[in-house]
Scaffold this motif. Structure first.
Motif, PDB file in Angstrom:
ATOM      1  N   ARG A  34      50.399   5.289   3.407  1.00  0.00           N
ATOM      2  CA  ARG A  34      50.029   6.484   2.643  1.00  0.00           C
ATOM      3  C   ARG A  34      51.246   7.146   2.012  1.00  0.00           C
ATOM      4  O   ARG A  34      51.220   7.530   0.842  1.00  0.00           O
ATOM      5  N   ARG A  36      54.124   5.791   1.304  1.00  0.00           N
ATOM      6  CA  ARG A  36      54.691   4.947   0.267  1.00  0.00           C
ATOM      7  C   ARG A  36      53.901   5.082  -1.031  1.00  0.00           C
ATOM      8  O   ARG A  36      54.455   5.247  -2.112  1.00  0.00           O
ATOM      9  N   VAL A  37      52.578   5.047  -0.897  1.00  0.00           N
ATOM     10  CA  VAL A  37      51.724   5.150  -2.081  1.00  0.00           C
ATOM     11  C   VAL A  37      51.911   6.501  -2.748  1.00  0.00           C
ATOM     12  O   VAL A  37      52.082   6.594  -3.961  1.00  0.00           O
ATOM     13  N   ILE A  40      55.193   6.592  -4.636  1.00  0.00           N
ATOM     14  CA  ILE A  40      55.207   5.818  -5.871  1.00  0.00           C
ATOM     15  C   ILE A  40      54.334   6.471  -6.940  1.00  0.00           C
ATOM     16  O   ILE A  40      54.705   6.547  -8.116  1.00  0.00           O
TER      17      ILE A  40
ATOM     18  N   THR B  35      49.912  -0.666  -7.641  1.00  0.00           N
ATOM     19  CA  THR B  35      50.576  -0.274  -6.400  1.00  0.00           C
ATOM     20  C   THR B  35      49.560   0.035  -5.304  1.00  0.00           C
ATOM     21  O   THR B  35      49.695  -0.437  -4.170  1.00  0.00           O
ATOM     22  N   GLU B  39      49.341  -2.020  -1.822  1.00  0.00           N
ATOM     23  CA  GLU B  39      49.587  -1.377  -0.534  1.00  0.00           C
ATOM     24  C   GLU B  39      48.353  -1.446   0.365  1.00  0.00           C
ATOM     25  O   GLU B  39      48.461  -1.675   1.576  1.00  0.00           O
TER      26      GLU B  39
END
Lengths: 119, 354
Positions: A34, A36-37, A40, B35, B39
């Motif tokens: 979560r 990381r997303v 980004i 992305t 992920e």
């Protein structure tokens, strides 16, 4: 063995106990993903805002269009909002232009946004 | 002030600016989507893999089931019902078990969504799964198109399926990593040409007419990279006129593809004719930077012994069957599996090669 497990009243708490270390690691996996997303997505969005603002600024400055800046922003916002939905009203588009003006060196922005997320 | 009012405001904003902005926004959105997809898929793989490590499917089946149920319950509590119900958790475990190479999954996850991966999980063979996912990623199939291709038994029909496992793995890996396509991944047999609507008796000309009339569908069946160049390509050799039925160009293979349509079985003399066409194309049509032209002979039936004796692959010629009327799926599948087995049996062993 299986029968005992089925009828043992303490079974559910035993299961919960055994499952806990596994759950802990799974929670970590999910949280990391979560974060990381989110990071980004934030970077991409910030960069997009800057690029949009910069493109409009450049356009307005070229070819002596400075006087018509207001109308240009109004027209652009209308078209973008039509195609891409909310988030591109006039007020937001103006903010993107201001953002691109104030942070000419985009390198600063990219690092800043990353620092803000991890804080 | 009056001057400004007279100007049509929409003329102030050029189409070029709007297009630039459109590109910026679309690009950002697709990056975000890619992305998120990546992920999510990797997270599901990691969750499945981590649970599998505890080996809960094994001997103490009832016990393991309860652990998985408990895990699902907790995760649903904390992260919401969507995506973490017991069925989904088990699917994650299946995913990690069926596709143990996380490196390959990572390569695919950048281009595919979770729904693509779900689609191939029921397939029996690992290479079959890897094939469909790799093709879906390369050719950008949506979930529905992927499903169609699987229903159409694309893997079993593609030339690569007759090759040894290591070769298949290698070709797929090359495709993922360097975007190079091998002819084995491009060509197939049989081709489904039922969209032509031809039944019973028909002429070569009717077939050709129909294929050109339904060009879009023909290209969908041939495969993504094909582009149509010409029909009835005229070649003058020794003052004589020769006509090639259909000329295509494949963008990923970077070569011209000469397609000749034949009614009935393959005949040995077709080889000489196609070789003539290919050499002519090489001399007169091939552009610098392209690979040598390949030939495809479409026949209603192959002649396997003649084909292998003639060593057609050495001349860059392939023979494929086409069907204008499709038998039932079960019959087709059985036929395909039979010819796959036969092809694998005829493959030279390492001792026989060279």
């Amino acid at each position: 063995m299986a029968d005992i497990e089925k009828h043992n009243p303490n079974n559910s708490s035993q299961i919960a106990l055994v499952a806990e270390p596994l759950l802990k690691q799974l929670r970590e996996l999910i949280e990391n993903t979560r974060q990381r997303v989110a990071s980004i997505v934030c970077d991409e969005t910030t960069q997009m805002y800057w690029n949009v603002g910069n493109a409009i600024n450049t356009f307005v400055l070229q070819g002596n269009r400075a006087e018509y800046g207001k109308q240009i922003v109004a027209t652009v916002s209308r078209q973008l909002a039509e195609e891409f939905g909310s988030g591109f009203e006039e007020k937001s588009v103006r903010r993107m232009m201001q953002f691109a003006t104030e942070y000419q060196d985009f390198g600063i922005v990219a690092t800043l946004s990353r620092q803000v997320i991890s804080a | 002030m009056a001057d400004i009012k007279k100007i049509n405001h929409s003329e102030l904003v050029s189409a070029e600016l709007i297009n630039d902005l459109r590109r910026i926004i679309d690009s950002a959105r697709s990056h975000v989507a890619a992305t998120a997809n990546y992920e999510l898929t990797m997270m599901y793989w990691n969750i499945g893999n981590r649970i599998n490590r505890d080996d809960l499917d094994n001997e103490r089946a009832e016990y393991g089931k309860q652990i998985v149920a408990q895990v699902a319950r907790q995760l649903q509590d904390e992260y919401g019902a969507k995506g973490f119900d017991e069925k989904s958790i088990r699917r994650m475990m299946q995913f990690a078990r069926l596709m143990p190479d996380s490196k390959i999954v990572a390569q695919l996850a950048t281009k595919l969504s979770w729904s693509h991966f779900i689609e191939v999980l029921p397939l029996k063979e690992p290479l079959q799964r890897e094939f469909y996912l790799t093709m879906a990623a390369t050719e950008r199939w949506g979930r529905n198109k992927l499903r169609e291709k699987i229903d159409g038994m694309l893997y079993e029909r593609t030339a690569i399926a007759t090759k040894p496992e290591e070769l298949i793995k290698q070709e797929l890996s090359n495709l993922r990593e360097t975007d190079t396509m091998s002819p084995d991944l491009v060509f197939k047999s049989p081709y489904f040409l039922e969209f032509t609507g031809l039944k019973g008796m028909y002429s070569e000309k009717s077939l050709e007419d129909s294929l050109v009339a339904h060009l879009e569908q023909f290209i969908m069946e041939l495969g993504n990279g094909f582009t149509f160049v010409e029909r009835q390509k005229r070649m003058i050799i020794d003052g004589e006129d020769f006509y090639l039925d259909l000329l295509f160009y494949h963008r990923k293979l970077h070569r011209l593809i000469a397609i000749d349509l034949k009614l009935g079985r393959f005949k040995a003399q077709y080889k000489g004719q196609m070789e003539l066409y290919l050499r002519w194309l090489e001399q007169n049509e091939m552009q610098p930077g392209e690979e040598t032209p390949l030939g495809l002979l479409l026949c209603t039936e192959g002649s396997d012994e003649q084909i292998s004796l003639l060593q057609l692959d050495k001349s860059g010629i392939r023979v494929a069957q086409y069907l204008t009327e499709l038998p039932s799926k079960e019959v087709l599948l059985r036929q395909l599996q039979k010819s796959l087995e036969a092809a694998k049996e005829n493959m030279p062993t390492d001792n026989e090669k060279q």
